[in-house]
Design an enzyme around this catalytic site. Structure first.
Site, PDB file in Angstrom:
ATOM      1  N   GLU A  99       6.323   3.672  10.902  1.00  0.00           N
ATOM      2  CA  GLU A  99       6.659   4.550   9.782  1.00  0.00           C
ATOM      3  C   GLU A  99       6.106   5.948  10.042  1.00  0.00           C
ATOM      4  OE1 GLU A  99       8.749   4.084   7.223  1.00  0.00           O
ATOM      5  OE2 GLU A  99       8.310   6.204   7.199  1.00  0.00           O
ATOM      6  N   ARG A 111      -3.806  -4.369  -7.342  1.00  0.00           N
ATOM      7  CA  ARG A 111      -2.784  -3.463  -6.822  1.00  0.00           C
ATOM      8  C   ARG A 111      -1.385  -3.900  -7.281  1.00  0.00           C
ATOM      9  NH1 ARG A 111      -3.442  -0.715  -0.856  1.00  0.00           N
ATOM     10  NH2 ARG A 111      -3.454   1.344  -1.754  1.00  0.00           N
ATOM     11  N   CYS A 121      -4.847   7.948   9.022  1.00  0.00           N
ATOM     12  CA  CYS A 121      -4.232   7.601  10.316  1.00  0.00           C
ATOM     13  C   CYS A 121      -4.563   8.477  11.511  1.00  0.00           C
ATOM     14  CB  CYS A 121      -2.729   7.519  10.137  1.00  0.00           C
ATOM     15  SG  CYS A 121      -2.293   6.204   9.001  1.00  0.00           S
ATOM     16  N   GLY A 145       0.810  -1.221   0.000  1.00  0.00           N
ATOM     17  CA  GLY A 145       0.000   0.000   0.000  1.00  0.00           C
ATOM     18  C   GLY A 145       0.837   1.262   0.000  1.00  0.00           C
ATOM     19  N   ALA A 173       4.784  11.056   5.574  1.00  0.00           N
ATOM     20  CA  ALA A 173       3.495  11.692   5.288  1.00  0.00           C
ATOM     21  C   ALA A 173       3.250  11.566   3.792  1.00  0.00           C
ATOM     22  CB  ALA A 173       3.522  13.159   5.706  1.00  0.00           C
ATOM     23  N   THR A 226      -4.693  -1.223   8.961  1.00  0.00           N
ATOM     24  CA  THR A 226      -5.207  -1.441  10.320  1.00  0.00           C
ATOM     25  C   THR A 226      -6.330  -0.443  10.601  1.00  0.00           C
ATOM     26  OG1 THR A 226      -3.434   0.040  11.078  1.00  0.00           O
ATOM     27  CG2 THR A 226      -3.020  -2.311  11.265  1.00  0.00           C
ATOM     28  N   GLY A 238     -10.216  20.604   8.487  1.00  0.00           N
ATOM     29  CA  GLY A 238     -10.108  19.461   9.402  1.00  0.00           C
ATOM     30  C   GLY A 238      -9.134  18.455   8.823  1.00  0.00           C
ATOM     31  N   LYS A 293       4.587   6.099  18.237  1.00  0.00           N
ATOM     32  CA  LYS A 293       3.940   6.331  16.936  1.00  0.00           C
ATOM     33  C   LYS A 293       2.555   6.945  17.150  1.00  0.00           C
ATOM     34  CE  LYS A 293       2.656   6.319  12.750  1.00  0.00           C
ATOM     35  NZ  LYS A 293       3.131   7.283  11.770  1.00  0.00           N
TER      36      LYS A 293
END
Ligand code: NAD
Ligand code: UGA
Length: 480
Positions: free
Chosen positions: A172, A44, A283, A16, A175, A97, A278, A227
């Site tokens: 990780e 993918r 994440c 990903g 950004a 996740t 916003g 993290k």
């Protein structure tokens, strides 16, 4: 070097936004290591192997150049997960996740089913000693779950001494939009673990291009918690400045002037003080909710409430923008065409996960607007799945949902999107929106024409001179 494991082959499960770019940068810096990035998503993997580099599934500046240097040399994308696991000395878990949608902890904590299934597959297929690295962002103490699964299989085979594992946390910090430079010149590399030989082995890989002093070694739980905390702190700054943007609008202050003045204090710093519609992205919200869940789990209710308020302000900011639009258009947007400029959650990426554009667009659709959506990098299929996925269908309004789906259109041409519209809303700060021909736009829009600039990227006077009304986030000058 003698006290390190030898790493000839790396496997990364999950191709990903993190797995693909991260492994590409490792492959570029470690030509002696063979890296297999595997995913069960066939489409993918096909895109990662696409000859046309503009078709890679992730858009990041500098990524296609690295892919063309490394792909099919020491970097491979494939779906042969078992084979890649069997042959790897080190395995990165880079699967998604997301927040759980049903069951215990739904809406609050990460769904670890992909991590768990990945650990089970590794426990069955791995051979010899394997270093398993958590790259995904995980709730604190997930390494324990992974260890329990892996070490259970280790025990079964202990007699033959066939397989052993060590588990590391190596979150990780990249950004989206700056992934390659973040990976090539990271602020820090964090490695948490219990087995120093494995930690040093992973550190030695990063040392190929990252200065030693940037590599931080901690215990597993500190690494996992650091993290979540980093993301929570970054998001907290955005919610703080966004809350101030509302005070600016009410008081006559200008949020950009305030942010500039506040950020000049070297103890505070200028980064992550840009007000906007916003925070979005896959994440921030998820990781704060995980922190909230953790606090509640440990009975720290006040701490949980503190962090939850960051997410609540973020939702409030998105809602107040949409309400401002409706109010400005005489409280009625039914049947009115509204142009949405920008659907990605930030400029520089084609990712739309948790984009404020989704909430704002859905609310406008519910109010009856017809949307003309433009984004230079996001595909219309992606917009369709973002707008319609997770949409709550109640029996009584299922008709509305069908109408909603038909009431938005994707435009490649910004000026066509603006044609016959009552309002134009800047949601993503793409550069092309800074240089629009407002004279041309003013002739195409309905009167009174409105522009809502949620990112503060437009030159107000240049728009007003063509008779267009403009609202800019955090601009209180109308109060004078
Ligand atoms: P993603 O959804 O883009 O990619 C995850 C991939 O894993 C998907 O392609 C999926 O098909 C694959 N996958 C899931 N389970 C699998 C399995 N059992 N076997 C094989 N493939 C499997 O997610 P992402 O954005 O790359 O994020 C991955 C993790 O990294 C998340 O935990 C996220 O929080 C974290 N993270 C993301 C970013 C970011 O900018 N996106 C930055 C830092 C950390
Ligand atoms: C964020 C963090 O910056 C990364 O360090 C982290 O690795 C990543 O989350 C992750 O764990 O997934 P990302 O979400 O890709 O990265 O992008 P950001 O640049 O942090 O932007 C997040 C959101 O905040 C965007 O919607 C952006 O527009 C918004 N934002 C950012 C603001 O509104 N104001 C700012 O000043 C900065």
């Amino acid at each position: 070097m003698e006290n390190l494991y030898q790493i000839k082959r790396i496997c990364c499960v999950g191709a990903g936004y993190v797995g693909g770019p991260t492994m590409a940068v490792i492959a570029d810096n470690c030509p002696e290591i063979e890296i297999n990035v595997v995913d069960r998503n066939v489409e993918r993997i096909k895109s990662w192997n696409s000859k046309d580099l503009s078709k890679l599934p992730v858009f990041e500046k500098g990524l296609s150049e690295i892919i063309s240097r490394t792909r099919d040399k020491n970097l491979f994308f494939n779906t042969q997960i078992d084979f890649a696991i069997e042959n790897a000395d080190m395995i990165f878990i880079s699967v998604n996740t997301p927040i759980k949608s049903i069951g215990l902890g739904a809406g609050q904590t990460s769904d670890l089913k992909w991590v768990e299934s990945c650990a089970r597959q590794i426990s069955i297929k791995a051979k010899g000693h394997t270093i398993v690295v958590e790259k995904s962002t995980l709730p604190v103490r997930t390494a324990k779950t992974i260890k329990d699964i892996l070490f259970a299989s280790e025990d079964q085979l202990a007699v033959n001494n066939k397989k052993t594992f060590s588990v590391l946390s190596n979150p990780e910090f990249l950004a989206e939009g700056s992934a390659i430079s973040d990976l090539e010149e990271p602020d820090r590399i964090l490695i948490g673990g219990e087995d120093s030989k494995s930690i040093d082995t992973l550190a030695a890989i990063y040392c190929k291009w990252v200065p030693l002093e940037k590599i931080i070694k901690t215990n597993l739980w500190s690494s996992e918690l650091s993290k979540l905390t980093s993301n929570a702190f970054l998001a907290q700054r955005i919610s703080s400045i966004n809350s101030i943007s509302a005070i600016c609008e009410a008081s006559g202050a200008d949020v950009y002037e305030v942010a500039n003045a506040v950020g000049k204090d070297s103890r505070i710093g200028a980064k992550f003080l840009k007000p906007g519609p916003g925070f979005g992205g896959s994440c921030f919200k998820k990781d704060i909710l995980n922190l909230v869940y953790l606090c509640n789990f440990f009975g720290l209710k006040e701490v949980a409430n503190f962090w939850e308020s960051i997410v609540n302000i973020n939702q409030w900011q998105q809602d107040r923008i949409y309400k401002k639009i409706v109010e400005s258009l005489f409280g009625n947007i039914s049947g009115k065409k509204i142009a949405i400029l920008g659907f990605a959650f930030k400029a520089g990426t084609n990712d739309t996960r948790e984009s404020p554009a989704i909430t704002i667009s859905r609310n406008l659709l519910i109010e009856g607007a017809e949307l003309a959506i433009h984004d230079p990098k996001v595909q219309s299929e992606q917009i369709a799945s973002s707008l319609e996925y997770g949409y709550e269908i109640k029996e009584s309004d299922s008709q509305d949902l069908i109408t909603n789906e038909r009431r938005w259109r994707f435009y490649k041409d910004i000026y066509k999107a603006a044609e016959d519209s009552h309002a134009l809303i800047i949601i993503t700060e793409w550069n092309e929106y800074r240089e629009l021909d407002w004279e041309k736009i003013s002739k195409k829009m309905y009167k009174p024409s409105w522009v809502f600039d949620t990112r503060g990227i437009l030159d107000k006077s240049n728009i007003q001179k063509y008779g267009i009304k403009i609202w800019q986030l955090g601009d209180g000058s109308g109060n004078d």
